[in-house]
Design an enzyme around this catalytic site. Structure first.
Site, PDB file in Angstrom:
ATOM      1  N   ASP A  60       4.682  -2.565 -14.697  1.00  0.00           N
ATOM      2  CA  ASP A  60       4.971  -1.295 -14.062  1.00  0.00           C
ATOM      3  C   ASP A  60       6.172  -0.608 -14.369  1.00  0.00           C
ATOM      4  OD1 ASP A  60       4.959   0.988 -12.589  1.00  0.00           O
ATOM      5  OD2 ASP A  60       3.907   0.102 -10.917  1.00  0.00           O
ATOM      6  N   GLY A  64      -1.300   9.563 -16.477  1.00  0.00           N
ATOM      7  CA  GLY A  64      -0.609   8.597 -17.007  1.00  0.00           C
ATOM      8  C   GLY A  64       0.797   7.747 -16.517  1.00  0.00           C
ATOM      9  N   ASP A  78       3.561   9.492 -17.063  1.00  0.00           N
ATOM     10  CA  ASP A  78       4.238  10.483 -16.633  1.00  0.00           C
ATOM     11  C   ASP A  78       3.919  10.866 -15.163  1.00  0.00           C
ATOM     12  OD1 ASP A  78       5.892  12.847 -16.700  1.00  0.00           O
ATOM     13  OD2 ASP A  78       4.286  14.163 -17.646  1.00  0.00           O
TER      14      ASP A  78
END
Length: 177
Positions: free
Chosen positions: A9, A31, A33
């Site tokens: 992540d 996503g 962003d």
């Protein structure tokens, strides 16, 4: 510059800078962003609003705010239209400009997502080759780059490009504030 790849992540990376696969407005989206904007908190949106957007292939920086990194480097990847519209060059420019911005900031550790391979439709195998070849061609003060794969498929594509698997542990040191 050392390259490594992990499945992880990007919003949890304790590096000097993470790269955001942004849209041209820099005002958040889906996503990667959207995840970065949510994790960084509302001050990121305020800072991005002051940047006046960003052109495809370029990069701009903001503080990391509530993220564990010092900075977020926002870059706008190309939308895939079949490969005849300069998409390869624009994607390479995203990686090059992001490293140039990181150098200007004094960052020595940077984490990248797989730019343009989600909603923008860039073929993941081609994007992996461009990312790795571009990063390896650069001379920079950045010492280590962690390529963050969202899934095992992307991890394997980057590994096939000769990128060594990394540890999900934090980089050993960050640039002092």
């Amino acid at each position: 510059m050392e390259l490594e790849v992990i499945v992880g992540d990007i919003t949890r990376q304790k590096v000097d800078a993470i790269v955001n696969a942004a849209n041209q407005t820099l005002l958040g989206g889906g996503g990667v962003d959207g995840a970065i904007h949510r994790a960084a908190g509302p001050r990121l949106l305020e800072a991005c609003a002051k940047l006046g957007g960003c052109h495809t292939g370029d990069a701009k920086a903001t503080p990391g705010f509530d993220l564990p990194c010092r900075w977020v480097i926002h870059t706008v990847g190309p939308v895939w239209y079949g490969g005849g519209g300069g998409e390869d060059l624009a994607l390479a420019s995203c990686y090059r400009r992001s490293i140039e911005v990181a150098d200007r900031l004094g960052a020595t550790t940077v984490a990248f997502p797989a730019i343009s391979t989600g909603a923008y439709g860039f073929p993941p195998d081609q994007a992996a080759a461009i990312a790795v070849s571009t990063l390896r061609s650069l001379t920079a003060k950045v010492r280590r780059v962690r390529l963050i794969a969202f899934d095992q498929r992307t991890f394997r594509l980057l590994e096939r490009q000769g990128v060594e698997p990394g540890s999900s542990e934090d980089f050993d040191s960050l640039t002092p504030p």
